[in-house]
Motif scaffolding. Structure first.
Motif, PDB file in Angstrom:
ATOM      1  N   PRO A  71       0.938  -1.051  -0.011  1.00  0.00           N
ATOM      2  CA  PRO A  71      -0.209  -0.026   0.035  1.00  0.00           C
ATOM      3  C   PRO A  71       0.921   1.239   0.097  1.00  0.00           C
ATOM      4  CG  PRO A  71       0.138  -0.989   2.248  1.00  0.00           C
ATOM      5  CD  PRO A  71       0.870  -1.862   1.327  1.00  0.00           C
ATOM      6  N   PHE A  72       0.469   2.380  -0.788  1.00  0.00           N
ATOM      7  CA  PHE A  72       1.517   3.310  -0.965  1.00  0.00           C
ATOM      8  C   PHE A  72       0.860   4.465  -1.023  1.00  0.00           C
ATOM      9  CE2 PHE A  72       4.101   5.895  -3.974  1.00  0.00           C
ATOM     10  CZ  PHE A  72       5.240   5.751  -3.130  1.00  0.00           C
ATOM     11  N   ARG A  73       1.464   5.667  -0.461  1.00  0.00           N
ATOM     12  CA  ARG A  73       1.165   7.077  -0.982  1.00  0.00           C
ATOM     13  C   ARG A  73       2.457   8.103  -0.411  1.00  0.00           C
ATOM     14  NH1 ARG A  73      -4.406   9.946   0.198  1.00  0.00           N
ATOM     15  NH2 ARG A  73      -3.669  10.044   2.254  1.00  0.00           N
ATOM     16  N   ARG A  75       5.573   8.195  -0.129  1.00  0.00           N
ATOM     17  CA  ARG A  75       6.692   7.437   0.634  1.00  0.00           C
ATOM     18  C   ARG A  75       7.693   6.868  -0.353  1.00  0.00           C
ATOM     19  NH1 ARG A  75       4.710   4.892   6.522  1.00  0.00           N
ATOM     20  NH2 ARG A  75       3.240   6.463   6.811  1.00  0.00           N
ATOM     21  N   PHE A 110      -5.922   8.084   4.115  1.00  0.00           N
ATOM     22  CA  PHE A 110      -5.484   6.676   3.425  1.00  0.00           C
ATOM     23  C   PHE A 110      -6.468   5.423   3.923  1.00  0.00           C
ATOM     24  CE2 PHE A 110      -1.953   3.405   3.155  1.00  0.00           C
ATOM     25  CZ  PHE A 110      -1.499   3.767   1.911  1.00  0.00           C
ATOM     26  N   ASP A 136       3.655  -3.722   4.258  1.00  0.00           N
ATOM     27  CA  ASP A 136       3.910  -2.311   4.428  1.00  0.00           C
ATOM     28  C   ASP A 136       5.549  -1.758   3.724  1.00  0.00           C
ATOM     29  OD1 ASP A 136       1.656  -2.047   5.720  1.00  0.00           O
ATOM     30  OD2 ASP A 136       2.578  -1.377   7.824  1.00  0.00           O
ATOM     31  N   ASP A 138       7.646   0.246   4.888  1.00  0.00           N
ATOM     32  CA  ASP A 138       8.717   0.556   5.748  1.00  0.00           C
ATOM     33  C   ASP A 138       9.310  -0.679   6.489  1.00  0.00           C
ATOM     34  OD1 ASP A 138       6.430   0.245   7.431  1.00  0.00           O
ATOM     35  OD2 ASP A 138       6.337   2.266   7.953  1.00  0.00           O
ATOM     36  N   TRP A 198      -5.740   5.817  10.098  1.00  0.00           N
ATOM     37  CA  TRP A 198      -5.033   4.955  10.476  1.00  0.00           C
ATOM     38  C   TRP A 198      -5.548   4.008  11.568  1.00  0.00           C
ATOM     39  CZ3 TRP A 198      -3.057   3.411  15.271  1.00  0.00           C
ATOM     40  CH2 TRP A 198      -1.730   2.663  15.163  1.00  0.00           C
ATOM     41  N   HIS A 231       9.390   6.738  10.737  1.00  0.00           N
ATOM     42  CA  HIS A 231       8.757   7.879  10.217  1.00  0.00           C
ATOM     43  C   HIS A 231       7.957   8.471  11.287  1.00  0.00           C
ATOM     44  CE1 HIS A 231       5.034   5.610  10.059  1.00  0.00           C
ATOM     45  NE2 HIS A 231       5.691   4.454   9.657  1.00  0.00           N
ATOM     46  N   HIS A 233       5.358   8.873  13.655  1.00  0.00           N
ATOM     47  CA  HIS A 233       3.861   8.238  13.935  1.00  0.00           C
ATOM     48  C   HIS A 233       2.912   9.497  14.493  1.00  0.00           C
ATOM     49  CE1 HIS A 233       5.331   4.138  13.245  1.00  0.00           C
ATOM     50  NE2 HIS A 233       6.312   4.853  13.055  1.00  0.00           N
ATOM     51  N   GLU A 309      -2.688  13.142   8.486  1.00  0.00           N
ATOM     52  CA  GLU A 309      -1.459  12.896   7.617  1.00  0.00           C
ATOM     53  C   GLU A 309      -0.325  12.529   8.423  1.00  0.00           C
ATOM     54  OE1 GLU A 309      -0.950  11.312   5.038  1.00  0.00           O
ATOM     55  OE2 GLU A 309       0.639  12.430   3.969  1.00  0.00           O
TER      56      GLU A 309
END
Ligand code: UDP
Ligand code: MN
Length: 316
Positions: A71-73, A75, A110, A136, A138, A198, A231, A233, A309
């Motif tokens: 899943p991505f946006r 990054r 997201f 994920d 990351d 989230w 990153h 959180h 975000e």
């Protein structure tokens, strides 16, 4: 790598000109068969490479044909590290695999779970996969013995990560990196599409997994250790709305998931190392028979305004 890049560009051009989905349907062939016929497969150091980041070992019959769905946006830095780290591990494990990066191309909150459903369905339109690993961007596997095939039971690949001192935050955790066979995925009706923002979507699919009579499988000890790309959180807990969805998830399992998802046709691009599926996912209709939880707040916020975000490109 330059040959790989050239092949990808060539096939992407061809696919744009000929509309891949239409061709697959018309010829009743998988993408693998079409690429083979068009001479778009090349031998790269013991692997047959196919544009869009599909790899198949030359010297053995792989046990699993794996679609890795990310899943991505926003990054991109994480993605580069992820690919550099994970592709050699998957090759070492002699798997046949493709990497799908499913990008949410709008500004709404997201929706990780819905993107994973899209990845599952779109990958299957290209060719037959028998194992899906939802990953994920990351998370970086530390042990090459952490085998990325599926199991007779849905698998959680993580036994600990650096962020939590190589432990799990709680034992029933089923997020980050999970694997389901194609039929297990169908059996649980995939992920819920209702989790915007989230958290909680991973606990929701874990409830589905248990409700369908599966146990969770997981590697032992350090085999399942991961490092995470750090990153910000900014959200520490799922919102009360999401927790309500989770509490009453059993109400929706049978008609909220793979069998109900709707989305506009995504844009599919074959890059050298992955297939990018760019999709404009939207809020799904709330069904009247779902009596619990208020459907209104979900997905209505713009992710830049709702404070949720997380700027993933900021390493901390
Ligand atoms: N993700 C993303 N862009 C976002 C939010 C999430 O690409 O803005 C993807 C990414 O793959 C990430 C995963 O969703 O690893 C889970 O989100 P996140 O890392 O924010 O969750 P956390 O680490 O807080 O569990
Ligand atoms: Mn993360």
């Amino acid at each position: 790598m330059s040959t790989v890049g050239k092949m990808s560009r060539l096939s992407n051009k061809l696919l744009r000109e000929m509309n891949v989905t239409a061709v697959l349907k018309e010829r009743n062939q998988t993408a693998d068969e079409v690429f083979h016929d068009l001479g778009l497969m090349i031998d790269v150091e013991g692997y047959i490479y196919q544009p869009g980041g599909h790899w198949k070992p030359v010297d053995c019959d792989p046990k699993w044909k794996v679609a890795l769905v990310v899943p991505f946006r926003d990054r991109i830095d994480h993605l580069a590290i992820f690919l550099r780290h994970m592709i050699p591990i998957l090759q070492l494990q002699k798997l046949e695999f493709s990497i799908f990066v499913v990008e949410q191309n709008n500004n709404m909150s997201f929706n990780r779970a819905m993107l994973l459903n899209v990845g599952f369905l779109e990958a299957l339109k290209l060719t037959r996969y028998d194992c899906y690993v939802f990953h994920d961007v990351d998370h970086l596997a530390l042990n090459t013995n952490n085998y990325y095939g599926c199991d007779s039971m849905p698998r959680h690949f993580i036994s600990g990560d650096d962020y939590w001192d190589y432990r799990l935050l709680y034992d029933s955790l089923f997020g980050g990196v999970t694997g389901l066979t194609t039929s297990q995925m169908r059996h649980v009706n995939g992920f819920s599409n209702m989790y915007w923002g989230w958290g909680a979507e991973d606990d929701d699919i874990y409830k589905r997994v248990l409700a369908k009579g599966y146990f969770r499988s997981r590697p032992e000890g350090s085999v399942g250790y991961y490092n995470t790309i750090h990153h910000d959180h900014s959200i520490a807990a799922a919102s009360p709305e999401l927790l309500c969805l989770l509490e009453y998830s059993y109400e929706r399992t049978e008609d909220d998931g793979l069998n109900s998802i709707t989305y506009q046709e995504p844009d599919i691009e074959l890059t050298p190392l992955f297939t990018k599926i760019s999709v404009d996912i939207r809020k799904q209709a709330w069904k009247e028979k779902w009596t619990k939880c208020d459907p209104l707040p979900y997905a209505t916020q713009n992710h830049q305004n709702d404070g949720s975000e997380q700027n993933g490109n900021e390493m901390v």
